[in-house]
Design a protein around this motif. Structure first.
Motif, PDB file in Angstrom:
ATOM      1  N   HIS A 137      15.352  34.122  23.339  1.00 55.60           N
ATOM      2  CA  HIS A 137      15.184  32.789  23.929  1.00 55.60           C
ATOM      3  C   HIS A 137      14.327  32.882  25.192  1.00 55.60           C
ATOM      4  O   HIS A 137      13.448  32.047  25.414  1.00 55.60           O
ATOM      5  N   GLN A 138      14.575  33.914  26.007  1.00 52.79           N
ATOM      6  CA  GLN A 138      13.816  34.078  27.248  1.00 52.79           C
ATOM      7  C   GLN A 138      12.326  34.310  26.959  1.00 52.79           C
ATOM      8  O   GLN A 138      11.459  33.789  27.667  1.00 52.79           O
TER       9      GLN A 138
ATOM     10  N   GLU B 176      11.305  28.528   5.759  1.00 50.83           N
ATOM     11  CA  GLU B 176      10.983  27.506   6.770  1.00 50.83           C
ATOM     12  C   GLU B 176      10.233  28.134   7.955  1.00 50.83           C
ATOM     13  O   GLU B 176       9.216  27.604   8.418  1.00 50.83           O
ATOM     14  N   THR B 177      10.735  29.261   8.426  1.00 53.99           N
ATOM     15  CA  THR B 177      10.121  29.943   9.574  1.00 53.99           C
ATOM     16  C   THR B 177       8.759  30.521   9.187  1.00 53.99           C
ATOM     17  O   THR B 177       7.788  30.387   9.941  1.00 53.99           O
ATOM     18  N   ASP B 178       8.678  31.120   8.012  1.00 58.86           N
ATOM     19  CA  ASP B 178       7.393  31.676   7.568  1.00 58.86           C
ATOM     20  C   ASP B 178       6.329  30.577   7.457  1.00 58.86           C
ATOM     21  O   ASP B 178       5.186  30.780   7.851  1.00 58.86           O
ATOM     22  N   SER B 179       6.711  29.417   6.952  1.00 60.51           N
ATOM     23  CA  SER B 179       5.748  28.301   6.839  1.00 60.51           C
ATOM     24  C   SER B 179       5.266  27.864   8.211  1.00 60.51           C
ATOM     25  O   SER B 179       4.082  27.565   8.397  1.00 60.51           O
ATOM     26  N   GLN B 180       6.196  27.813   9.175  1.00 55.11           N
ATOM     27  CA  GLN B 180       5.791  27.396  10.527  1.00 55.11           C
ATOM     28  C   GLN B 180       4.843  28.426  11.146  1.00 55.11           C
ATOM     29  O   GLN B 180       3.856  28.056  11.789  1.00 55.11           O
ATOM     30  N   HIS B 181       5.139  29.702  10.963  1.00 55.02           N
ATOM     31  CA  HIS B 181       4.240  30.739  11.491  1.00 55.02           C
ATOM     32  C   HIS B 181       2.850  30.601  10.865  1.00 55.02           C
ATOM     33  O   HIS B 181       1.835  30.652  11.562  1.00 55.02           O
TER      34      HIS B 181
ATOM     35  N   ASN C 216       1.983  22.411  20.826  1.00 55.34           N
ATOM     36  CA  ASN C 216       3.103  21.575  20.360  1.00 55.34           C
ATOM     37  C   ASN C 216       3.783  22.218  19.152  1.00 55.34           C
ATOM     38  O   ASN C 216       5.005  22.165  19.027  1.00 55.34           O
ATOM     39  N   HIS C 217       2.982  22.804  18.291  1.00 53.56           N
ATOM     40  CA  HIS C 217       3.560  23.490  17.129  1.00 53.56           C
ATOM     41  C   HIS C 217       4.362  24.719  17.547  1.00 53.56           C
ATOM     42  O   HIS C 217       5.394  25.004  16.963  1.00 53.56           O
ATOM     43  N   PHE C 218       3.860  25.417  18.551  1.00 56.18           N
ATOM     44  CA  PHE C 218       4.627  26.552  19.081  1.00 56.18           C
ATOM     45  C   PHE C 218       5.987  26.057  19.572  1.00 56.18           C
ATOM     46  O   PHE C 218       7.030  26.614  19.235  1.00 56.18           O
ATOM     47  N   ARG C 219       5.980  25.006  20.377  1.00 52.02           N
ATOM     48  CA  ARG C 219       7.230  24.515  20.982  1.00 52.02           C
ATOM     49  C   ARG C 219       8.208  24.035  19.922  1.00 52.02           C
ATOM     50  O   ARG C 219       9.396  24.337  19.968  1.00 52.02           O
ATOM     51  N   TYR C 220       7.684  23.285  18.982  1.00 51.17           N
ATOM     52  CA  TYR C 220       8.527  22.791  17.892  1.00 51.17           C
ATOM     53  C   TYR C 220       9.117  23.976  17.115  1.00 51.17           C
ATOM     54  O   TYR C 220      10.305  23.995  16.782  1.00 51.17           O
TER      55      TYR C 220
ATOM     56  N   GLU D  75      13.336  27.703  15.272  1.00 54.07           N
ATOM     57  CA  GLU D  75      13.705  29.102  15.036  1.00 54.07           C
ATOM     58  C   GLU D  75      15.026  29.446  15.734  1.00 54.07           C
ATOM     59  O   GLU D  75      15.857  30.179  15.199  1.00 54.07           O
ATOM     60  N   GLU D  76      15.218  28.875  16.918  1.00 56.62           N
ATOM     61  CA  GLU D  76      16.409  29.221  17.703  1.00 56.62           C
ATOM     62  C   GLU D  76      17.701  28.695  17.086  1.00 56.62           C
ATOM     63  O   GLU D  76      18.776  29.202  17.385  1.00 56.62           O
ATOM     64  N   VAL D  77      17.591  27.706  16.232  1.00 56.72           N
ATOM     65  CA  VAL D  77      18.786  27.213  15.523  1.00 56.72           C
ATOM     66  C   VAL D  77      19.385  28.375  14.720  1.00 56.72           C
ATOM     67  O   VAL D  77      20.603  28.559  14.682  1.00 56.72           O
TER      68      VAL D  77
END
Ligand SMILES: [Fe+2]
Ligand SMILES: [Fe+2]
Length: 138
Positions: free
Chosen positions: A77-78, A17-22, A54-58, A63-65
């Motif tokens: 997070h910071q 999931e994370t790799d696809s978003q990157h 927007n994609h970065f923010r999403y 990712e933080e989950v």
């Protein structure tokens, strides 16, 4: 024109999931740079930039989950918060400053992303996957 950011397997964090978003953000950054190179109307560029941001923010929220379970979650997070604040300024300037440099900004965003993935995302996910806190899914 060639891409400003190129995917390689070093960027894989091991969670599909994370790799696809990157990968998607890589594509969108290249789309922004290509639009600038193609001489796209300046009025359209802020929208293309906003789409990237927007994609970065999403992506950070998503990712933080997973990263919540990491002992150094706060540091990561910071970094996301600092970037989000910078992104907000870019977004604002892109709409108001006629001389806003979209190409330079797309390069800055690409450099930040590459560095962040390699120095933080890969490491944090590796730590979590080693502890099998999360399952590796492709
Ligand atoms: Fe990430
Ligand atoms: Fe991250």
């Amino acid at each position: 024109m060639s891409d400003i950011i190129e995917w390689k397997d070093d960027y894989l964090v091991g969670l599909g999931e994370t790799d696809s978003q990157h990968k998607r953000i890589f594509q969108l950054l290249n789309r922004l740079a290509a639009a600038v190179d193609a001489g796209k109307n300046r009025r359209d560029l802020p929208y293309i930039l906003s789409d990237v941001l927007n994609h970065f923010r999403y992506h950070f929220t998503s990712e933080e989950v997973y990263l919540k379970d990491h002992p150094d979650y706060d540091v990561h997070h910071q970094l996301h918060c600092d970037f989000t604040e910078k992104a907000r300024k870019y977004e604002e300037q892109s709409k108001t400053d006629e001389k806003f440099n979209f190409k330079e900004t797309s390069n800055l965003l690409a450099d930040w992303l590459k560095d962040h993935i390699l120095r933080y995302d890969v490491k944090y996910f590796q730590d979590l996957l080693e502890k099998t806190v999360i399952e590796s899914i492709d």
